[in-house]
Design a protein around this motif. Sequence first.
Motif, short mmCIF file in Angstrom:
data_model
loop_
_atom_site.label_atom_id
_atom_site.label_comp_id
_atom_site.label_asym_id
_atom_site.label_seq_id
_atom_site.Cartn_x
_atom_site.Cartn_y
_atom_site.Cartn_z
N ASP A 156 0.85 -1.19 0.00
CA ASP A 156 0.00 0.00 0.00
C ASP A 156 0.89 1.24 0.00
N SER A 157 0.26 2.40 -0.08
CA SER A 157 1.01 3.65 -0.21
C SER A 157 1.84 3.95 1.03
N LYS A 158 1.32 3.57 2.21
CA LYS A 158 2.09 3.80 3.43
C LYS A 158 3.36 2.96 3.44
N SER A 159 3.25 1.69 3.06
CA SER A 159 4.43 0.82 3.00
C SER A 159 5.43 1.33 1.97
N LEU A 160 4.91 1.81 0.84
CA LEU A 160 5.78 2.37 -0.19
C LEU A 160 6.53 3.59 0.34
N ALA A 161 5.82 4.46 1.05
CA ALA A 161 6.46 5.66 1.60
C ALA A 161 7.55 5.30 2.59
N LEU A 162 7.27 4.31 3.46
CA LEU A 162 8.26 3.90 4.45
C LEU A 162 9.46 3.24 3.78
N GLY A 163 9.20 2.39 2.77
CA GLY A 163 10.30 1.75 2.05
C GLY A 163 11.15 2.76 1.31
N THR A 164 10.50 3.75 0.71
CA THR A 164 11.23 4.81 0.01
C THR A 164 12.08 5.62 0.99
N GLU A 165 11.50 5.92 2.15
CA GLU A 165 12.24 6.67 3.17
C GLU A 165 13.51 5.93 3.60
#
Length: 254
Positions: A197-206
């Motif tokens: 999901d978008s939250k997991s993507l944001a955390l992975g990108t971070e």
Amino acid sequence: MIIKEEIYIEPFDLLRVLHIYIPDDIQVGERFPVMYMYDGHNLFLDEDATYGKSWGIKDFLDAVGGRVIIVGLECNHQGNMRLCEFSPYSFKDEEFGSVKGLGKITTNWIVDVLKPYIDENYPTLPEREFTGIGGSSMGGLMAVYGVALRSDIFSKGACVSPFYDHVFERLVHDISKTQLNPDTKVYISWGRKEFGDSKSLALGTEKNLLISRILTEKGANVFPHLFIEGEHNEQSWEKEVPIFFSELNVTTQL
């Protein structure tokens, strides 16, 4: 051509297969850069790959005339030993249970035993300038760890979809404390479709950008890539091969 040979890993008391790519048409006196990569069985030939699809590195290098040696270390296929040998840190996972981090031992064995063996038996350019490390997933984690902690040996790292679960804080701590050769080149990638999901993507990108920033502040030349259609599989990683070979200047001819 692909050469397969067994090598003894003394700290694990095991034989392991090396999958080694060398150009077919070696000229007299010619010597090559070397890229050491994890999961060697997945790099070159579909028939050797765990899921029936390789990265296609042999086809790519043959097509573009790349002048490089790729040394692929096959993983340990027993139980969760791949996770153990390809993680610098111990951790517990709901699916795989307890994982004993043997990755530092693996890294030191590559540096102290495998590299000297390859340099003695193959036409390599042994200097740091011509030596790299790479891998995906757990191998990507090991590539981040190896190029950061042993930049005295590796001048470039292809860190494809690195696995950070359970170990990220310890990895950041060690990378933050290490002294990095300032001419180190690091390629780090992650795919949008690797995350649910978008939250997991944001955390992975971070996480990937934090690693990129730490290495950049230490003087490395870092190439971070988010692939919009990227997945966590060989089909996706095959598309990255031309990119990281070019950005890291892996071969002496492209």
